[in-house]
Design a protein around this motif. Sequence first.
Motif, PDB file in Angstrom:
ATOM      1  N   GLN A  85       0.826  -1.199   0.000  1.00 17.07           N
ATOM      2  CA  GLN A  85       0.000   0.000   0.000  1.00 17.07           C
ATOM      3  C   GLN A  85       0.867   1.259   0.000  1.00 17.07           C
ATOM      4  O   GLN A  85       0.555   2.260  -0.651  1.00 17.07           O
ATOM      5  N   LYS A  86       1.984   1.204   0.713  1.00 12.08           N
ATOM      6  CA  LYS A  86       2.899   2.341   0.792  1.00 12.08           C
ATOM      7  C   LYS A  86       3.854   2.402  -0.392  1.00 12.08           C
ATOM      8  O   LYS A  86       4.592   3.378  -0.552  1.00 12.08           O
ATOM      9  N   GLY A  87       3.851   1.326  -1.220  1.00 13.03           N
ATOM     10  CA  GLY A  87       4.798   1.281  -2.334  1.00 13.03           C
ATOM     11  C   GLY A  87       6.212   1.001  -1.888  1.00 13.03           C
ATOM     12  O   GLY A  87       7.172   1.273  -2.612  1.00 13.03           O
ATOM     13  N   PHE A  88       6.351   0.414  -0.696  1.00 12.00           N
ATOM     14  CA  PHE A  88       7.676   0.142  -0.143  1.00 12.00           C
ATOM     15  C   PHE A  88       8.238  -1.165  -0.690  1.00 12.00           C
ATOM     16  O   PHE A  88       7.573  -2.204  -0.660  1.00 12.00           O
ATOM     17  N   ILE A  89       9.445  -1.120  -1.219  1.00 13.72           N
ATOM     18  CA  ILE A  89      10.131  -2.322  -1.692  1.00 13.72           C
ATOM     19  C   ILE A  89      11.430  -2.433  -0.910  1.00 13.72           C
ATOM     20  O   ILE A  89      12.414  -1.743  -1.194  1.00 13.72           O
ATOM     21  N   GLY A  90      11.430  -3.282   0.112  1.00 13.20           N
ATOM     22  CA  GLY A  90      12.605  -3.405   0.957  1.00 13.20           C
ATOM     23  C   GLY A  90      12.453  -4.519   1.962  1.00 13.20           C
ATOM     24  O   GLY A  90      11.447  -5.235   1.985  1.00 13.20           O
ATOM     25  N   GLY A  91      13.467  -4.689   2.786  1.00 13.72           N
ATOM     26  CA  GLY A  91      13.464  -5.738   3.793  1.00 13.72           C
ATOM     27  C   GLY A  91      14.297  -6.931   3.348  1.00 13.72           C
ATOM     28  O   GLY A  91      14.832  -6.974   2.239  1.00 13.72           O
ATOM     29  N   ALA A  92      14.398  -7.912   4.222  1.00  7.11           N
ATOM     30  CA  ALA A  92      15.177  -9.121   3.935  1.00  7.11           C
ATOM     31  C   ALA A  92      14.468  -9.975   2.893  1.00  7.11           C
ATOM     32  O   ALA A  92      13.234 -10.126   2.927  1.00  7.11           O
ATOM     33  N   PHE A  93      15.247 -10.531   1.981  1.00  9.20           N
ATOM     34  CA  PHE A  93      14.681 -11.386   0.934  1.00  9.20           C
ATOM     35  C   PHE A  93      15.674 -12.492   0.620  1.00  9.20           C
ATOM     36  O   PHE A  93      16.821 -12.231   0.260  1.00  9.20           O
ATOM     37  N   ARG A  94      15.235 -13.743   0.776  1.00  6.74           N
ATOM     38  CA  ARG A  94      16.104 -14.906   0.578  1.00  6.74           C
ATOM     39  C   ARG A  94      15.804 -15.544  -0.773  1.00  6.74           C
ATOM     40  O   ARG A  94      14.696 -15.996  -1.018  1.00  6.74           O
ATOM     41  N   LEU A  95      16.819 -15.570  -1.628  1.00 10.43           N
ATOM     42  CA  LEU A  95      16.661 -16.054  -3.004  1.00 10.43           C
ATOM     43  C   LEU A  95      17.578 -17.242  -3.261  1.00 10.43           C
ATOM     44  O   LEU A  95      18.788 -17.163  -3.025  1.00 10.43           O
ATOM     45  N   GLY A  96      17.036 -18.334  -3.753  1.00  6.11           N
ATOM     46  CA  GLY A  96      17.825 -19.492  -4.156  1.00  6.11           C
ATOM     47  C   GLY A  96      17.983 -19.510  -5.669  1.00  6.11           C
ATOM     48  O   GLY A  96      17.058 -19.135  -6.389  1.00  6.11           O
ATOM     49  N   LEU A 122      19.199  -8.579   0.066  1.00  9.62           N
ATOM     50  CA  LEU A 122      19.188  -9.888  -0.590  1.00  9.62           C
ATOM     51  C   LEU A 122      20.155 -10.855   0.080  1.00  9.62           C
ATOM     52  O   LEU A 122      21.314 -10.523   0.330  1.00  9.62           O
ATOM     53  N   LYS A 123      19.665 -12.057   0.342  1.00 10.43           N
ATOM     54  CA  LYS A 123      20.547 -13.150   0.726  1.00 10.43           C
ATOM     55  C   LYS A 123      20.387 -14.224  -0.338  1.00 10.43           C
ATOM     56  O   LYS A 123      19.317 -14.815  -0.487  1.00 10.43           O
ATOM     57  N   ILE A 124      21.443 -14.473  -1.107  1.00 13.45           N
ATOM     58  CA  ILE A 124      21.373 -15.372  -2.254  1.00 13.45           C
ATOM     59  C   ILE A 124      22.135 -16.649  -1.959  1.00 13.45           C
ATOM     60  O   ILE A 124      23.271 -16.619  -1.494  1.00 13.45           O
ATOM     61  N   GLU A 125      21.492 -17.789  -2.236  1.00 16.46           N
ATOM     62  CA  GLU A 125      22.125 -19.091  -2.025  1.00 16.46           C
ATOM     63  C   GLU A 125      22.113 -19.894  -3.318  1.00 16.46           C
ATOM     64  O   GLU A 125      21.115 -19.901  -4.041  1.00 16.46           O
ATOM     65  N   GLU A 126      23.216 -20.554  -3.604  1.00 16.32           N
ATOM     66  CA  GLU A 126      23.278 -21.478  -4.737  1.00 16.32           C
ATOM     67  C   GLU A 126      22.856 -22.854  -4.246  1.00 16.32           C
ATOM     68  O   GLU A 126      23.515 -23.449  -3.407  1.00 16.32           O
ATOM     69  N   LEU A 127      21.750 -23.359  -4.780  1.00 14.96           N
ATOM     70  CA  LEU A 127      21.166 -24.619  -4.315  1.00 14.96           C
ATOM     71  C   LEU A 127      20.649 -25.420  -5.501  1.00 14.96           C
ATOM     72  O   LEU A 127      20.216 -24.842  -6.509  1.00 14.96           O
ATOM     73  N   ASN A 128      20.688 -26.753  -5.379  1.00 13.13           N
ATOM     74  CA  ASN A 128      20.076 -27.554  -6.442  1.00 13.13           C
ATOM     75  C   ASN A 128      18.552 -27.497  -6.300  1.00 13.13           C
ATOM     76  O   ASN A 128      18.012 -27.028  -5.290  1.00 13.13           O
ATOM     77  N   THR A 129      17.857 -27.983  -7.310  1.00 14.07           N
ATOM     78  CA  THR A 129      16.397 -27.847  -7.355  1.00 14.07           C
ATOM     79  C   THR A 129      15.722 -28.533  -6.178  1.00 14.07           C
ATOM     80  O   THR A 129      14.774 -27.996  -5.591  1.00 14.07           O
ATOM     81  N   GLU A 130      16.207 -29.699  -5.806  1.00 12.61           N
ATOM     82  CA  GLU A 130      15.605 -30.431  -4.690  1.00 12.61           C
ATOM     83  C   GLU A 130      15.679 -29.623  -3.391  1.00 12.61           C
ATOM     84  O   GLU A 130      14.697 -29.522  -2.647  1.00 12.61           O
ATOM     85  N   GLU A 138       9.354 -25.041   3.322  1.00  6.28           N
ATOM     86  CA  GLU A 138       9.568 -24.840   4.751  1.00  6.28           C
ATOM     87  C   GLU A 138       9.641 -23.370   5.135  1.00  6.28           C
ATOM     88  O   GLU A 138       9.764 -23.025   6.308  1.00  6.28           O
ATOM     89  N   GLY A 139       9.570 -22.492   4.135  1.00  4.38           N
ATOM     90  CA  GLY A 139       9.586 -21.063   4.419  1.00  4.38           C
ATOM     91  C   GLY A 139      10.965 -20.479   4.622  1.00  4.38           C
ATOM     92  O   GLY A 139      11.106 -19.354   5.112  1.00  4.38           O
ATOM     93  N   HIS A 140      12.022 -21.203   4.231  1.00  4.90           N
ATOM     94  CA  HIS A 140      13.389 -20.719   4.406  1.00  4.90           C
ATOM     95  C   HIS A 140      13.901 -19.954   3.193  1.00  4.90           C
ATOM     96  O   HIS A 140      14.998 -19.403   3.221  1.00  4.90           O
ATOM     97  N   LEU A 141      13.117 -19.927   2.109  1.00  4.40           N
ATOM     98  CA  LEU A 141      13.396 -19.097   0.944  1.00  4.40           C
ATOM     99  C   LEU A 141      12.138 -18.316   0.606  1.00  4.40           C
ATOM    100  O   LEU A 141      11.021 -18.815   0.765  1.00  4.40           O
ATOM    101  N   ASP A 142      12.318 -17.086   0.120  1.00  2.00           N
ATOM    102  CA  ASP A 142      11.178 -16.299  -0.329  1.00  2.00           C
ATOM    103  C   ASP A 142      10.861 -16.582  -1.794  1.00  2.00           C
ATOM    104  O   ASP A 142       9.713 -16.500  -2.209  1.00  2.00           O
ATOM    105  N   ALA A 143      11.892 -16.900  -2.569  1.00  3.30           N
ATOM    106  CA  ALA A 143      11.712 -17.214  -3.985  1.00  3.30           C
ATOM    107  C   ALA A 143      12.976 -17.890  -4.485  1.00  3.30           C
ATOM    108  O   ALA A 143      13.983 -17.966  -3.776  1.00  3.30           O
ATOM    109  N   ALA A 144      12.915 -18.378  -5.717  1.00  2.00           N
ATOM    110  CA  ALA A 144      14.083 -19.035  -6.306  1.00  2.00           C
ATOM    111  C   ALA A 144      14.020 -18.921  -7.816  1.00  2.00           C
ATOM    112  O   ALA A 144      12.966 -18.643  -8.401  1.00  2.00           O
ATOM    113  N   ILE A 145      15.165 -19.113  -8.434  1.00  2.00           N
ATOM    114  CA  ILE A 145      15.250 -19.165  -9.894  1.00  2.00           C
ATOM    115  C   ILE A 145      15.699 -20.575 -10.257  1.00  2.00           C
ATOM    116  O   ILE A 145      16.760 -21.027  -9.824  1.00  2.00           O
TER     117      ILE A 145
END
Length: 322
Positions: A85-96, A122-130, A138-145
């Motif tokens: 609502q505020k248009g805020f884009i920020g905070g911790a984000f975990r990406l695999g 951003l906290k970025i982790e290199e992980l296999n698909t599994e 489990e909620g330990h990543l917000d998103a992944a590529i």
Amino acid sequence: MTITQLQYVLAVAEHQNFTKAAQKVFVTQPTLSMQIQKLEDELQVQIFDRRKKPIQLTETGRKIVVQARNIVNESDRIQDIVDQQKGFIGGAFRLGIIPTVMPTLLPMFLNNFIKKYPKVKLKIEELNTEAIIERLKEGHLDAAIAATPLELEGIKEQVLYYEPFVAYIPKGHRLDSEEKLDVESLDLDDMLLLEDGHCFKDGIINLCKASKNSDADRFQLESGSFETLIKLADEGLGMTLLPYLHTLDINEAGKKNLKMFKEPVPAREVSLIYNKSELKMQIIEALRTSISGVIKGAIAFQNVKIISPLSPKKNTNEKAGL
């Protein structure tokens, strides 16, 4: 029952240790233990079997953890609503990111992204698909590529781009004289592949299964990196397939060994995947926009056939005019 108590339960379920869980949620171990005991007394059930080492969930506890994760996620959505609502884009984000995408895609968008969205941590982790799938659930990543389609319940997929397969064929190989390759020409017997755990390897096997040379149990060598596969190919040990973006950094001598496929070009689908709860969608959308903006200039193939990392039946799905 409080959200905080449920967060403590999730921490213990993850770490299987009260002391480590307390450190994770920044409270003392006695405080965490007391709150979980208070919750168990209120529910009149035992969530954890404390007699086992490491600590284990009871049968009822496993069901409670599933629901607790849903409740905590939904409570997080309230802050999401306010932020959007505020248009805020920020905070911790975990990406695999899967290993076959990380080294090529990340340098293309990361610098611009962090400059445009400096409030995103951003906290970025290199992980296999599994591992990515497990951590998303489990909620330990917000998103992944990752390479898709995965078609998993509870996971949404937003396609970023389609990346063609490119053959690396050294001089003297049986396919060296071919200008463009047919999929039917591929043979796993002389194919150098990534080691187990890489979905790109699974995609190649699915690609070859669709051709007449479908003996997936016979191949010479496996390695953990494309660079090693290229060097092995140069030594005359076979050929390999590479993702298109990886070929952009190959030296001029190596580029002479690259061969494209005839249309429709076999390709993998690379997507941004995230939990169906759609938490932190404003950051997910910012990532999608940033990546789409840079990738369009790098990949411009018009007629590709998507090769699934999971099931050979996906080999029949064609994407034209992309």
